[in-house]
Design a protein around this motif. Structure first.
Motif, PDB file in Angstrom:
ATOM      1  N   ILE A 192       4.854  12.156  -4.770  1.00 49.62           N
ATOM      2  CA  ILE A 192       4.619  11.273  -5.913  1.00 49.62           C
ATOM      3  C   ILE A 192       3.252  11.619  -6.468  1.00 49.62           C
ATOM      4  N   GLY A 193       3.213  12.171  -7.671  1.00 50.24           N
ATOM      5  CA  GLY A 193       1.959  12.554  -8.302  1.00 50.24           C
ATOM      6  C   GLY A 193       1.612  11.643  -9.459  1.00 50.24           C
ATOM      7  N   GLY A 194       0.461  11.902 -10.078  1.00 50.96           N
ATOM      8  CA  GLY A 194       0.072  11.178 -11.282  1.00 50.96           C
ATOM      9  C   GLY A 194      -0.346   9.748 -11.058  1.00 50.96           C
ATOM     10  N   LEU A 195      -0.633   9.359  -9.807  1.00 50.35           N
ATOM     11  CA  LEU A 195      -1.170   8.038  -9.518  1.00 50.35           C
ATOM     12  C   LEU A 195      -2.565   8.201  -8.933  1.00 50.35           C
ATOM     13  N   SER A 196      -3.297   7.093  -8.868  1.00 49.94           N
ATOM     14  CA  SER A 196      -4.698   7.127  -8.448  1.00 49.94           C
ATOM     15  C   SER A 196      -5.507   8.058  -9.355  1.00 49.94           C
ATOM     16  N   VAL A 197      -5.218   7.979 -10.662  1.00 53.06           N
ATOM     17  CA  VAL A 197      -5.928   8.786 -11.651  1.00 53.06           C
ATOM     18  C   VAL A 197      -6.659   7.897 -12.660  1.00 53.06           C
ATOM     19  N   GLY A 198      -6.944   6.655 -12.236  1.00 59.15           N
ATOM     20  CA  GLY A 198      -7.686   5.732 -13.090  1.00 59.15           C
ATOM     21  C   GLY A 198      -6.968   4.450 -13.425  1.00 59.15           C
ATOM     22  N   GLU A 199      -5.696   4.351 -13.095  1.00 60.89           N
ATOM     23  CA  GLU A 199      -4.951   3.135 -13.370  1.00 60.89           C
ATOM     24  C   GLU A 199      -5.373   2.016 -12.408  1.00 60.89           C
ATOM     25  N   PRO A 200      -5.164   0.743 -12.776  1.00 61.35           N
ATOM     26  CA  PRO A 200      -5.499  -0.366 -11.871  1.00 61.35           C
ATOM     27  C   PRO A 200      -4.751  -0.243 -10.545  1.00 61.35           C
ATOM     28  N   ILE A 201      -5.367  -0.743  -9.492  1.00 63.96           N
ATOM     29  CA  ILE A 201      -4.783  -0.630  -8.149  1.00 63.96           C
ATOM     30  C   ILE A 201      -3.396  -1.258  -8.083  1.00 63.96           C
ATOM     31  N   ASP A 202      -3.230  -2.450  -8.678  1.00 61.34           N
ATOM     32  CA  ASP A 202      -1.927  -3.107  -8.628  1.00 61.34           C
ATOM     33  C   ASP A 202      -0.851  -2.261  -9.306  1.00 61.34           C
ATOM     34  N   MET A 203      -1.232  -1.547 -10.356  1.00 61.91           N
ATOM     35  CA  MET A 203      -0.281  -0.668 -11.035  1.00 61.91           C
ATOM     36  C   MET A 203       0.074   0.519 -10.144  1.00 61.91           C
ATOM     37  N   ARG A 244       8.184  11.045   2.166  1.00 60.43           N
ATOM     38  CA  ARG A 244       7.627  10.719   0.850  1.00 60.43           C
ATOM     39  C   ARG A 244       6.106  10.829   0.925  1.00 60.43           C
ATOM     40  N   TYR A 245       5.550  11.618   0.047  1.00 67.45           N
ATOM     41  CA  TYR A 245       4.122  11.948   0.063  1.00 67.45           C
ATOM     42  C   TYR A 245       3.466  11.411  -1.203  1.00 67.45           C
ATOM     43  N   LEU A 246       2.545  10.466  -1.050  1.00 69.83           N
ATOM     44  CA  LEU A 246       1.785   9.915  -2.177  1.00 69.83           C
ATOM     45  C   LEU A 246       0.468  10.665  -2.281  1.00 69.83           C
ATOM     46  N   MET A 247       0.303  11.426  -3.333  1.00 67.84           N
ATOM     47  CA  MET A 247      -0.808  12.364  -3.448  1.00 67.84           C
ATOM     48  C   MET A 247      -2.096  11.669  -3.890  1.00 67.84           C
ATOM     49  N   GLY A 248      -3.195  11.962  -3.163  1.00 72.81           N
ATOM     50  CA  GLY A 248      -4.516  11.537  -3.591  1.00 72.81           C
ATOM     51  C   GLY A 248      -4.882  10.095  -3.328  1.00 72.81           C
ATOM     52  N   VAL A 249      -4.206   9.426  -2.421  1.00 75.69           N
ATOM     53  CA  VAL A 249      -4.461   8.013  -2.120  1.00 75.69           C
ATOM     54  C   VAL A 249      -4.835   7.910  -0.644  1.00 75.69           C
ATOM     55  N   GLY A 250      -5.839   7.156  -0.325  1.00 81.55           N
ATOM     56  CA  GLY A 250      -6.779   6.407  -1.104  1.00 81.55           C
ATOM     57  C   GLY A 250      -7.702   5.715  -0.109  1.00 81.55           C
ATOM     58  N   THR A 251      -8.039   4.444  -0.323  1.00 79.67           N
ATOM     59  CA  THR A 251      -8.834   3.670   0.629  1.00 79.67           C
ATOM     60  C   THR A 251      -7.991   3.342   1.861  1.00 79.67           C
ATOM     61  N   PRO A 252      -8.621   2.949   2.965  1.00 79.78           N
ATOM     62  CA  PRO A 252      -7.815   2.572   4.145  1.00 79.78           C
ATOM     63  C   PRO A 252      -6.815   1.462   3.848  1.00 79.78           C
ATOM     64  N   TRP A 253      -7.221   0.471   3.050  1.00 78.02           N
ATOM     65  CA  TRP A 253      -6.304  -0.632   2.737  1.00 78.02           C
ATOM     66  C   TRP A 253      -5.219  -0.187   1.762  1.00 78.02           C
ATOM     67  N   ASP A 254      -5.494   0.807   0.913  1.00 75.28           N
ATOM     68  CA  ASP A 254      -4.432   1.392   0.088  1.00 75.28           C
ATOM     69  C   ASP A 254      -3.361   2.016   0.979  1.00 75.28           C
TER      70      ASP A 254
END
Length: 379
Positions: free
Chosen positions: A222-233, A251-261
């Protein structure tokens, strides 16, 4: 050799969290997993021995864009691939370089053939196409390779996001075709993961998931996330994609994130994560611990002689004191960056390991709530 396989062992009864095992020719990966980022074949400030023995990493990342520019495919091929070159003999994943082309390279021009760009190092001009990006990743020799995609910025207009998604899908077809034409270079199987795009438009994201799923790849990203959009989004679209990607593939979420994310996205059904945050933030003095987050540069730690993190199994976490680590940062000593990086990476790997245990135990959802509150505290 065998293609990548994924065995789903447990699913949490009160969330979508999953525990599984990915099997590659360089070994098994227990999921959920965090993958340290080794952009140029090196996780910053951490040796391969430390990654294995202290951080307990199971897989690391390299990056096609950076490794193509330095040291180049000729050097990597002469070495026998990245595993032989950097001495990491567990699984490796390579990002295709698509994100770097759009975030780092200058004067880029996107066309059907690919992307023409200028190197951020010396200004030289290059073309990345789906075909040569596959060839470069063949030369690097990672176990998991990523499709070449376009990562649209946030925010994007609907028309642009739709056009970009369609281009990513056409490029994906060319990636698969190129791999079918070229053999693995080093005697083990390389596995292509497609990347879902579609920006922040639910219908486009669903279309992209359906197209990617139809390829029946070894895994999906899953790309194109964690590129500036709000966390809830980000959470919303991670959940949407997880729901529309095959359950029997990682399923691989690319570029995420904080431990709580990570904890939240694990509960949505995500299996794999990567992010530069633990090392980058560590080098700037932000230390993630089992008790919360601390700014090691703060004067309050100057005479705190307790160990960095007694809750961790990592030797470094239990050897050095907070006061000593602060001293190293204030003095500008390189050792401070190394200790901070080891602590943060070890913490991330410990955290996903704990998540796995609680998924298997069946109490992940309740554990996640308490753990999130604890580790988000600012100490």
């Amino acid at each position: 050799m065998a293609a990548l396989s994924f065995t789903l062992a447990h699913t949490d009864t009160h969330s979508k969290a999953r525990a599984g095992i990915i099997q590659t020719d360089h070994g098994a990966i227990e999921t959920p997993i965090f993958m340290p980022v080794g952009t140029v074949g090196s996780v910053k400030a951490v040796t391969q021995q430390q990654l294995q023995e202290e951080v307990r990493a199971q897989i690391i990342l390299g990056n096609t864009y950076h490794l193509y520019l330095r040291p180049g495919t000729q050097v990597l091929e002469a070495a026998g691939g990245l595993h032989a070159f950097n001495g990491w003999h567990k699984p490796i994943l390579t990002d295709s370089g698509g994100y770097q082309v759009f975030s780092l390279a200058a004067n880029r021009k996107i066309k059907e053939e690919g992307v023409v760009f200028q190197s951020h190092i010396d200004g030289s001009r290059h073309l990345f196409s789906p075909e040569n990006v596959m060839d470069i990743q063949r030369s690097i020799g990672a176990d998991i390779i990523m499709a070449f995609d376009e990562c649209p910025p946030y925010p994007s207009e609907y028309a642009y996001a739709k056009k970009s998604m369609a281009l990513t899908h056409r490029w994906l077809d060319r990636c698969f075709a190129r791999l079918a034409e070229t053999p693995d270079k080093y005697g083990y199987t390389q596995n292509l993961f497609p990347i879902v795009q579609g920006s922040t438009f639910p219908d486009l994201r669903k279309q992209s998931c359906e197209y990617i799923a139809s390829k029946e790849a070894a895994g999906n990203a899953i790309g194109g996330l964690s590129v500036g959009e709000p966390i809830d989004m980000m959470y919303e679209f991670a959940a949407l994609c997880a729901e529309n990607l095959p359950a029997n593939k990682p399923r691989y979420l690319m570029g995420v994130g904080t431990p709580w994310d990570l904890l939240e996205c694990i509960s949505l059904g995500i299996d794999m994560f990567d992010c530069v945050m633990p090392t980058r933030n560590g080098r700037n003095g932000m230390i993630f611990t089992t008790e919360g987050v601390l700014n090691i540069k703060n004067k309050k730690w100057a005479t705190d002689f307790s160990v960095i993190d007694a809750g961790m199994p990592c030797a470094t976490s239990n050897f050095y004191s907070k006061a000593y680590l602060r001293h190293l940062f204030v003095a500008g000593e390189i050792l401070g960056l190394q200790i901070a990086s080891i602590q943060n990476l070890s913490f991330y790997l410990w955290l996903v390991g704990q998540a796995r245990q609680h998924i298997i135990a069946g109490d992940y959802a309740s554990w996640k709530t308490g753990m999130t509150d604890k580790i988000k505290q600012r100490l």
